[in-house]
Design a protein around this motif. Structure first.
Motif, PDB file in Angstrom:
ATOM      1  N   GLN A  13      -4.870  12.533  -5.524  1.00 18.29           N
ATOM      2  CA  GLN A  13      -4.654  13.082  -4.308  1.00 18.29           C
ATOM      3  C   GLN A  13      -3.081  13.449  -4.415  1.00 18.29           C
ATOM      4  O   GLN A  13      -2.151  12.562  -4.500  1.00 18.29           O
ATOM      5  N   ARG A  72      -0.131   4.691  -1.701  1.00 18.37           N
ATOM      6  CA  ARG A  72       0.717   6.012  -1.645  1.00 18.37           C
ATOM      7  C   ARG A  72       2.208   5.778  -2.171  1.00 18.37           C
ATOM      8  O   ARG A  72       2.727   4.777  -1.760  1.00 18.37           O
ATOM      9  N   SER A  85       8.255   3.487  -2.502  1.00 19.62           N
ATOM     10  CA  SER A  85       9.174   4.664  -2.368  1.00 19.62           C
ATOM     11  C   SER A  85       9.963   4.706  -3.337  1.00 19.62           C
ATOM     12  O   SER A  85      10.747   3.621  -3.655  1.00 19.62           O
ATOM     13  N   GLU A 118      -0.183  14.732  -1.500  1.00 23.29           N
ATOM     14  CA  GLU A 118       0.087  15.119   0.046  1.00 23.29           C
ATOM     15  C   GLU A 118       1.231  16.015  -0.287  1.00 23.29           C
ATOM     16  O   GLU A 118       2.240  15.893  -0.819  1.00 23.29           O
ATOM     17  N   SER A 177       0.875  -1.139  -0.007  1.00 23.88           N
ATOM     18  CA  SER A 177       0.053   0.054   0.214  1.00 23.88           C
ATOM     19  C   SER A 177       1.098   1.134  -0.027  1.00 23.88           C
ATOM     20  O   SER A 177       0.355   2.349   0.006  1.00 23.88           O
ATOM     21  N   GLU A 178       2.117   1.111   0.028  1.00 26.41           N
ATOM     22  CA  GLU A 178       3.214   2.351   0.076  1.00 26.41           C
ATOM     23  C   GLU A 178       4.185   1.959  -0.698  1.00 26.41           C
ATOM     24  O   GLU A 178       4.949   0.877  -0.630  1.00 26.41           O
ATOM     25  N   THR A 219       5.087  15.313  -0.650  1.00 25.81           N
ATOM     26  CA  THR A 219       5.616  14.038   0.011  1.00 25.81           C
ATOM     27  C   THR A 219       5.146  12.931  -0.643  1.00 25.81           C
ATOM     28  O   THR A 219       6.070  11.800  -0.371  1.00 25.81           O
ATOM     29  N   ALA A 220       3.816  12.785  -1.242  1.00 29.07           N
ATOM     30  CA  ALA A 220       3.430  11.514  -1.768  1.00 29.07           C
ATOM     31  C   ALA A 220       2.277  11.748  -2.467  1.00 29.07           C
ATOM     32  O   ALA A 220       1.464  12.716  -2.565  1.00 29.07           O
ATOM     33  N   LEU A 221       2.177  10.883  -3.421  1.00 25.81           N
ATOM     34  CA  LEU A 221       0.955  10.739  -4.414  1.00 25.81           C
ATOM     35  C   LEU A 221       0.057   9.823  -4.020  1.00 25.81           C
ATOM     36  O   LEU A 221       0.624   8.555  -3.615  1.00 25.81           O
ATOM     37  N   ASN A 222      -1.423   9.916  -4.128  1.00 25.89           N
ATOM     38  CA  ASN A 222      -2.184   8.661  -3.709  1.00 25.89           C
ATOM     39  C   ASN A 222      -2.699   8.577  -4.988  1.00 25.89           C
ATOM     40  O   ASN A 222      -3.451   9.005  -5.826  1.00 25.89           O
ATOM     41  N   PRO A 244      -6.034   1.576  -2.775  1.00 29.10           N
ATOM     42  CA  PRO A 244      -4.989   2.780  -2.874  1.00 29.10           C
ATOM     43  C   PRO A 244      -3.838   2.548  -2.519  1.00 29.10           C
ATOM     44  O   PRO A 244      -3.259   1.515  -1.866  1.00 29.10           O
ATOM     45  N   PHE A 296       5.768   7.449  -2.337  1.00 29.16           N
ATOM     46  CA  PHE A 296       6.708   8.637  -1.853  1.00 29.16           C
ATOM     47  C   PHE A 296       7.921   8.777  -2.758  1.00 29.16           C
ATOM     48  O   PHE A 296       8.267   7.706  -3.466  1.00 29.16           O
TER      49      PHE A 296
END
Length: 446
Positions: free
Chosen positions: A127, A148, A6, A129, A3-4, A136-139, A146, A150
């Protein structure tokens, strides 16, 4: 499922600018992700059938766009995906570059993989952030939920400045007086076209075609494009607000790409306008095809073979950046100390409300420079922009929006993003001399 994620550099938008940005970033050593909302790459070139690529040259024939863009063309030629740069028989530019969209889609993926770039398709940025002047991040919205993402640097190559807009960076839209944008076009292909018959009509009735059409060369060079059939169009009564017929040959021998529909007065960033535009565009496709079959020599046995996945968008949002490129910059052929790309494509404004096209040639050596500052927003310190949504006026966008120019600004943005990380500086503070040397060392003409 993760879900995340980088990365060093995240590129949003898998069109010509995004592909070139991601390749450049990956080759420069940055861990790079390219995000695309469709299931394939290519942007307007593949989604909306924008064809051919125009132009890598000045009107006199000097090639001013090379680098990764030229490498793409050469590798397409190696696999039978392009004949390379051909003379423009419309006469609007010196050259056009036909290409096979399916081979382009796969080649782009191959080159990204070679550069170590990860690609994530079917992913929509909804979205952004931020903290202060940093993203800081794209959603992302995806089929699997979803995600995120970074990164240290972000590059907006969405065409619509989606990331910049969602981050709060200042953006502009359309012409100053009313914010109306150039019309949308639903492009389509037809097979079964007798191009020799088209060519004979051009030679027999030269005054029925664009004034710069090189009629005298038609027996020596392949037919690549046609603008005209003014008499047939003016007598047609087809309710499309334009003043001529325009189509381009290929990629198959009996095939053309028709660029004739015109959907005006709608906003390409408004989902309700887009919904209306898609319907109107497809209605116009059927009207236009019927007209061509009935009235244009060589189209008697032609039929529709493909229609754009979505309507083609010429203009929506663009950033208000560190420098705004103007029509005077373009027409006067200005070069800048921070030029990171050249272009030889003339001003080509499709009237937001009228029938015609406003065209202006480039003076001097036939090329103008695109400053690095046009890629840098006024607010977000770790964001760069490339492609259609760089910082220009409405009038100047009528040249920077073209595919080869987008490819060139993409390579510059990807290179700058990676170098700014290596040098521990914000993109706006990058050493321009070092950036320009890196670009020229990698084939870019400055």
């Amino acid at each position: 499922m993760k879900s995340e994620l980088s990365f060093d550099v995240v590129v949003a938008g898998g069109g010509p600018a995004g592909i070139n940005a991601a390749i450049a970033s990956g080759r420069a050593g940055a861990k790079t992700l390219l995000i695309e909302r469709y299931g394939f790459l290519g942007g307007m070139s593949t989604i909306a059938l924008v064809y051919p690529w125009m132009t890598f040259h000045t009107i006199s024939g000097k090639q001013v766009i090379k680098g990764i863009a030229q490498e793409l063309v050469e590798r397409l030629m190696d696999i039978g995906g392009s004949p390379g740069h051909l003379r423009d028989t419309v006469g609007f530019t010196y050259s056009v570059t036909p290409y096979h969209p399916e081979k382009y889609k796969l080649l782009a993926l191959d080159m990204l993989e070679e550069a170590g770039v990860e690609v994530l398709v079917h992913s929509f940025v909804d979205q952004v952030e931020t903290e202060g002047n940093l993203i800081t991040a794209l959603n992302l919205t995806t089929k699997s939920g979803p995600i995120r993402v970074f990164a240290k640097r972000f590059i907006d190559t969405t065409g619509d400045a989606d990331v910049a807009y969602l981050s709060g960076a200042p953006c502009l839209k359309g012409r100053d007086l009313d914010h109306k944008t150039q019309p949308m076009t639903m492009k389509f292909r037809m097979r079964g076209v007798n191009l020799e018959k088209v060519k004979e009509s051009m030679k027999a009735h030269p005054n029925n075609f664009y004034k710069k059409t090189p009629i005298e060369l038609l027996d020596e060079i392949p037919l690549t494009g046609v603008q005209g059939f003014y008499k047939e169009w003016n007598e047609s009564g087809v309710p499309i607000n334009r003043d001529q017929v325009l189509f381009f040959a290929g990629p198959e021998d009996d095939e053309v790409l028709v660029n004739c529909t015109r959907v005006q007065g709608l906003d390409g960033t408004d989902v309700f306008d887009l919904s209306a535009g898609e319907k109107e565009g497809r209605k116009q496709v059927l009207m236009m095809a019927e007209f061509l079959q009935q009235k244009i020599p060589g189209f008697e046995k032609a039929s529709i073979s493909a229609v754009g996945t979505q309507i083609g968008i010429r203009e929506t949002r663009r950033i208000d950046g560190q420098y705004v490129l103007t029509i005077a910059d373009v027409v006067e052929g200005r070069k800048f100390e921070d030029t990171i790309a050249l272009s030889g494509y003339p001003i080509d404004i499709h009237d937001p409300s009228g029938k015609g096209v406003q065209a202006k040639d480039i003076e001097g050596d036939g090329s103008y420079g695109i400053p690095y500052r046009c890629l840098v927003p006024k607010k977000m310190d770790n964001l760069l922009v490339a492609g259609r949504c760089i910082s220009t006026t409405h009038e100047a966008l009528a040249t920077t929006r073209l595919t080869p120019s987008a490819m060139a600004t993409g390579q510059a943005a990807g290179t700058a993003a990676a170098l700014s990380i290596t040098d521990h500086v914000a993109p706006k503070d990058i050493n321009i001399t070092k950036l320009r040397k890196h670009l020229t060392d990698n084939g870019v003409v400055l």
